[in-house]
Design a protein around this motif. Sequence first.
Motif, short mmCIF file in Angstrom:
data_model
loop_
_atom_site.label_atom_id
_atom_site.label_comp_id
_atom_site.label_asym_id
_atom_site.label_seq_id
_atom_site.Cartn_x
_atom_site.Cartn_y
_atom_site.Cartn_z
N LYS A 191 0.81 -1.21 0.00
CA LYS A 191 0.00 0.00 0.00
C LYS A 191 0.84 1.26 0.00
O LYS A 191 0.31 2.37 -0.12
N ALA A 285 -7.73 0.10 -0.80
CA ALA A 285 -8.77 -0.78 -1.34
C ALA A 285 -9.62 -0.06 -2.39
O ALA A 285 -9.95 -0.63 -3.44
N LYS A 289 -9.96 -1.14 -6.31
CA LYS A 289 -11.25 -1.39 -6.94
C LYS A 289 -11.41 -0.58 -8.23
O LYS A 289 -11.91 -1.06 -9.25
N ILE A 296 -10.51 -8.13 -2.63
CA ILE A 296 -9.40 -7.50 -1.91
C ILE A 296 -9.26 -8.13 -0.53
O ILE A 296 -10.22 -8.17 0.26
N VAL A 298 -6.69 -8.18 3.03
CA VAL A 298 -5.64 -7.50 3.79
C VAL A 298 -5.07 -8.51 4.77
O VAL A 298 -5.80 -9.16 5.51
N SER A 316 -16.37 -1.15 4.09
CA SER A 316 -15.41 -0.83 3.03
C SER A 316 -15.47 -1.84 1.89
O SER A 316 -16.24 -2.81 1.91
N ILE A 318 -13.06 -3.80 1.26
CA ILE A 318 -12.22 -4.94 1.64
C ILE A 318 -13.11 -6.16 1.87
O ILE A 318 -14.12 -6.07 2.57
#
Length: 372
Positions: A191, A285, A289, A296, A298, A316, A318
């Motif tokens: 990230k 994220a 997208k 996604i 994490v 979210s 995620i």
Amino acid sequence: MFSISPQMCYTKPQDMSAAKGGLVIFTANSNPSSRELGRRIAERLGVELGKVQVYQEANRETRVQIEESVRGKDVFIIQTISKDVNTTIMELLIMVYACRTSCARNIIGVIPYFPYSKQCKMRKRGSIVSKLLASMMCKAGLTHLITMDLHQKEIQGFFNIPVDNLRASPFLLQYIQEEIPDYRNAVIVAKSPASAKRAQSFAERLRLGIAVIHGEAQDAESDLVDGRHSPPTVKNIGAIHPSLEIPLLIPKEKPPITVVGDVGGRIAIIVDDIIDDVDSFLAAAETLKERGAYKIFVMATHGILSSDAPRLIEESAIDEVVVTNTIPHEIQKLQCPKIKTVDISMILSEAIRRIHNGESMSYLFRNIGMDD
């Protein structure tokens, strides 16, 4: 592939308390939810947890009372970090000192998540708190430390005792291979450029591609906050010799958000060591997208997940957050079903067994490079 299987790490439980002067395992946490990891480790080793009382008095002072003999024994103190970090630290220090004054032969701290690890660099006129904490632990009587995925590996140098910095990556890699059916269509994502080495390690072990997000909001560990502003930024002609013209460093300018690497039509797996404030993960994220990632994940070793993190994750883009149980987060899991847990008690129990029996620890660090 760097992995540790149950057959490699764990053998049939045996009575270890009868070997080499005895072994005692304590949990130094007064919070019941934080003692679960200690119970798992003791069960794997085939021993009972030591008898100790840890509690807070009415005036908020911490009191520790050891209720069995530790004279001449190897004492392992397991301490997971609760939300009340400072109380947790005091519990550990008091218990270590109590074991020292009770003539324990060795006192080994098992601290899966080392607190204050992000404060390991000088910031303006601040302090290096992790160095202070290391000195306090050594002064209290700690003779050895077992921890996991330090935020910066250089923290080991703050101690004057042996430090074993174990890795959770074998368990996270195993989770990817077993719980993500189409992981071959995944890409490992950093990230920020600071996380690129960790992402590269995961990608090379899984034989996957890598992507790096660049241009996000300024990070708290950036160079912009690493100045002490002395002499002052305001030019004072009387304080500086006229012949000295110190060149000023050009300030950084945040570039537009860019994803280096192809994530279109792929599963994006963001990897990091700590997930606490989730804003940067949510922003990553959303960016992924927009670039075409259809799922996604994490993955992080330490899931602090403080404040509104569970709610924000639930709302979210995620799909799943995978963390280990170095920090208790049962309440967060009830608030957010997307949070999954990987148990790392196996490698901690094996480390305890090897240290107690005087065996080499190198087996637990097989295939680990300098950048891992």
